[in-house]
Enzyme design. Structure first.
Site, PDB file in Angstrom:
ATOM      1  N   LEU A   1       0.839  -1.204   0.000  1.00 26.42           N
ATOM      2  CA  LEU A   1       0.000   0.000   0.000  1.00 26.42           C
ATOM      3  C   LEU A   1       0.873   1.254   0.000  1.00 26.42           C
ATOM      4  CD1 LEU A   1      -2.513  -1.388   2.630  1.00 26.42           C
ATOM      5  CD2 LEU A   1      -2.986  -0.989   0.208  1.00 26.42           C
ATOM      6  N   PRO A   2       0.293   2.401  -0.389  1.00 25.65           N
ATOM      7  CA  PRO A   2       1.123   3.597  -0.599  1.00 25.65           C
ATOM      8  C   PRO A   2       1.838   4.108   0.652  1.00 25.65           C
ATOM      9  CG  PRO A   2      -1.107   3.933  -1.463  1.00 25.65           C
ATOM     10  CD  PRO A   2      -1.102   2.623  -0.775  1.00 25.65           C
TER      11      PRO A   2
ATOM     12  N   THR B   1       6.356   0.654   2.235  1.00 23.78           N
ATOM     13  CA  THR B   1       7.262   1.540   2.978  1.00 23.78           C
ATOM     14  C   THR B   1       6.380   2.534   3.721  1.00 23.78           C
ATOM     15  OG1 THR B   1       8.841   1.321   1.178  1.00 23.78           O
ATOM     16  CG2 THR B   1       9.262   3.059   2.788  1.00 23.78           C
TER      17      THR B   1
ATOM     18  N   LYS C   1      14.915   0.156   5.460  1.00 26.60           N
ATOM     19  CA  LYS C   1      14.396   0.568   4.140  1.00 26.60           C
ATOM     20  C   LYS C   1      14.521   2.091   3.960  1.00 26.60           C
ATOM     21  CE  LYS C   1      11.825   0.744   0.402  1.00 26.60           C
ATOM     22  NZ  LYS C   1      12.463   0.540  -0.895  1.00 26.60           N
TER      23      LYS C   1
ATOM     24  N   LYS D   1       7.942  10.940   0.156  1.00 27.67           N
ATOM     25  CA  LYS D   1       7.426  10.405   1.431  1.00 27.67           C
ATOM     26  C   LYS D   1       8.528   9.677   2.182  1.00 27.67           C
ATOM     27  CE  LYS D   1       6.053   6.282   1.228  1.00 27.67           C
ATOM     28  NZ  LYS D   1       5.469   4.990   0.880  1.00 27.67           N
TER      29      LYS D   1
HETATM   30  P1  NAD Z   1       1.017   2.147  -6.210  1.00 22.35           P
HETATM   31  O1  NAD Z   1       0.414   3.453  -5.868  1.00 22.35           O
HETATM   32  O2  NAD Z   1       1.320   1.795  -7.628  1.00 22.35           O
HETATM   33  O3  NAD Z   1       0.113   0.954  -5.601  1.00 22.35           O
HETATM   34  C1  NAD Z   1      -0.592   1.020  -4.389  1.00 22.35           C
HETATM   35  C2  NAD Z   1      -1.934   0.332  -4.605  1.00 22.35           C
HETATM   36  O4  NAD Z   1      -2.626   0.286  -3.354  1.00 22.35           O
HETATM   37  C3  NAD Z   1      -2.840   1.082  -5.593  1.00 22.35           C
HETATM   38  O5  NAD Z   1      -3.271   0.198  -6.622  1.00 22.35           O
HETATM   39  C4  NAD Z   1      -4.004   1.560  -4.721  1.00 22.35           C
HETATM   40  O6  NAD Z   1      -5.250   1.572  -5.409  1.00 22.35           O
HETATM   41  C5  NAD Z   1      -4.007   0.543  -3.617  1.00 22.35           C
HETATM   42  N1  NAD Z   1      -4.622   1.012  -2.384  1.00 22.35           N
HETATM   43  C6  NAD Z   1      -4.435   2.214  -1.775  1.00 22.35           C
HETATM   44  N2  NAD Z   1      -5.155   2.275  -0.641  1.00 22.35           N
HETATM   45  C7  NAD Z   1      -5.809   1.085  -0.535  1.00 22.35           C
HETATM   46  C8  NAD Z   1      -6.701   0.533   0.429  1.00 22.35           C
HETATM   47  N3  NAD Z   1      -7.065   1.226   1.514  1.00 22.35           N
HETATM   48  N4  NAD Z   1      -7.182  -0.724   0.230  1.00 22.35           N
HETATM   49  C9  NAD Z   1      -6.827  -1.427  -0.870  1.00 22.35           C
HETATM   50  N5  NAD Z   1      -5.985  -0.949  -1.824  1.00 22.35           N
HETATM   51  C10 NAD Z   1      -5.477   0.271  -1.648  1.00 22.35           C
HETATM   52  O7  NAD Z   1       2.353   2.071  -5.325  1.00 22.35           O
HETATM   53  P2  NAD Z   1       3.609   1.094  -5.548  1.00 22.35           P
HETATM   54  O8  NAD Z   1       4.630   1.782  -6.363  1.00 22.35           O
HETATM   55  O9  NAD Z   1       3.106  -0.257  -5.932  1.00 22.35           O
HETATM   56  O10 NAD Z   1       4.185   1.063  -4.057  1.00 22.35           O
HETATM   57  C11 NAD Z   1       3.560   0.300  -3.028  1.00 22.35           C
HETATM   58  C12 NAD Z   1       4.449   0.398  -1.797  1.00 22.35           C
HETATM   59  O11 NAD Z   1       5.735  -0.167  -2.096  1.00 22.35           O
HETATM   60  C13 NAD Z   1       4.702   1.840  -1.318  1.00 22.35           C
HETATM   61  O12 NAD Z   1       4.712   1.850   0.082  1.00 22.35           O
HETATM   62  C14 NAD Z   1       6.052   2.166  -1.911  1.00 22.35           C
HETATM   63  O13 NAD Z   1       6.735   3.150  -1.154  1.00 22.35           O
HETATM   64  C15 NAD Z   1       6.749   0.816  -1.849  1.00 22.35           C
HETATM   65  N6  NAD Z   1       7.797   0.598  -2.852  1.00 22.35           N
HETATM   66  C16 NAD Z   1       7.649   1.010  -4.145  1.00 22.35           C
HETATM   67  C17 NAD Z   1       8.664   0.767  -5.069  1.00 22.35           C
HETATM   68  C18 NAD Z   1       8.547   1.178  -6.518  1.00 22.35           C
HETATM   69  O14 NAD Z   1       9.590   1.184  -7.213  1.00 22.35           O
HETATM   70  N7  NAD Z   1       7.363   1.495  -7.020  1.00 22.35           N
HETATM   71  C19 NAD Z   1       9.835   0.104  -4.662  1.00 22.35           C
HETATM   72  C20 NAD Z   1       9.937  -0.331  -3.348  1.00 22.35           C
HETATM   73  C21 NAD Z   1       8.919  -0.076  -2.449  1.00 22.35           C
END
Ligand code: NAD
Length: 286
Positions: A63-64, A92, A168, A237
């Site tokens: 999740l975000p 994260t 992280k 963030k």
């Molecule tokens: P993203 O925004 O693409 O995906 C998050 C998903 O969660 C979205 O599809 C959203 O609709 C869903 N969501 C939000 N609130 C929700 C809820 N209450 N119930 C159900 N679904 C919900 O983000 P991402 O890039 O996939 O990142 C996800 C996590 O991983 C974050 O915490 C980010 O910091 C971490 N992360 C991202 C990366 C990257 O390269 N993108 C790398 C490492 C870690």
């Protein structure tokens, strides 16, 4: 067979959940923005977080941010007839949010495994992520075979939720420094008449080499695709969480202060922009 739950099927959660399904596990998935469009092949679609908690063990989250994770954990706790005993958080969220999520879940007898990942969308797709975990050893043992499916680099960094977040955050701070510093350095070289591709070749054979020069710039900036798959708001963030966590314990943070300010400025202007667009943003940074 008890299904595995997966909540949050975005850039990272989509490919990570696909690996669990591809390994033959029954998967029950949910995303608030629309499950059907995001679910991996073979997964069952849940209509809510509560539906996942009623049937699935363990439940993975991608999740975000902290408020999203705490809200989902609260919704899991609120289910009276629930299968979930373990929540594995791949997001994260920062140290305080991980501690808060763990505390709320524990009141309902659920263990929280703090387990953020690093390696980007590419690492998620190729299952080459670094997966760093902290939590109760028994809960960790229960989910270890599943975490192995997500990444080839497995690390257990502690027993307390929040310790993996600390790991992280310090990693993402360094990654954010590298992307920003590389953007400034390449702009400087271009002003001096140097060509980007050649500069990257020299850097990658020299002491300035880092993940931005090795991977992000050749793949996403030099090509003009800007499609690393990680958005400015999420990195801002992470750096903000790192900076505030460092300040809180009086850890040195002068670089973090500057780097956090620049990423915040980019996220304020273009929250959904790919992080590799920092190369463009540094040109107009106030
Ligand atoms: P993203 O925004 O693409 O995906 C998050 C998903 O969660 C979205 O599809 C959203 O609709 C869903 N969501 C939000 N609130 C929700 C809820 N209450 N119930 C159900 N679904 C919900 O983000 P991402 O890039 O996939 O990142 C996800 C996590 O991983 C974050 O915490 C980010 O910091 C971490 N992360 C991202 C990366 C990257 O390269 N993108 C790398 C490492 C870690």
């Amino acid at each position: 067979m008890t299904p595995i739950g997966f909540i949050g099927l975005g850039n990272m959660g989509g490919p990570m959940s696909a690996h669990l399904a591809a390994a033959g596990h029954e998967l029950l998935v949910y995303d608030a923005a629309g499950t059907a469009e995001r679910a991996p092949a073979g997964a069952r679609h849940a209509a809510s977080v509560a539906d996942v908690a009623a049937e699935a063990e363990p439940v993975f989250l991608s999740l975000p941010d902290g408020p999203a994770v705490i809200g989902v954990c609260q919704a899991i706790v609120a289910v009276s007839e629930r299968a979930t005993r373990t929540v594995v958080d791949l997001s994260t969220v920062g140290i305080a949010a991980a501690e808060e999520a763990a505390r709320r879940l524990r009141t309902a007898g659920i263990e929280y495994v703090d387990s953020p990942v690093s390696g980007g969308v590419r690492g998620a797709r190729e299952a080459t992520l670094a997966v760093m975990s902290a939590g109760d050893p028994e809960a960790l043992a229960r989910v270890e075979p599943l975490l192995q499916l997500l990444g080839s680099n497995r690390f257990v960094v502690g027993t307390e939720p929040g310790q993996a977040q600390a790991m992280k955050l310090l990693n993402n701070f360094l990654s954010a420094v590298a992307t920003l510093a590389t953007s400034e350095a390449i702009r400087f070289g271009e002003r001096r008449g140097l060509e980007m591709g050649l500069m990257l070749d020299v850097l990658n054979a020299s002491s300035g080499r880092n993940r931005a020069t090795e991977d992000k710039f050749p793949r996403c900036v030099l090509t003009g695709t800007f499609d690393n798959g990680f958005t400015a708001n999420l990195l801002a963030k992470d750096v903000g969480l790192y900076y505030h966590a460092a300040r809180e314990i009086e850890s040195p943070a002068s670089v973090a202060e500057t780097v956090s300010r620049v990423w915040e400025a980019m996220a304020a202007e273009a929250p959904g922009a790919d992080t590799t667009r920092m190369y463009e943003f540094v040109e107009r940074e106030p």
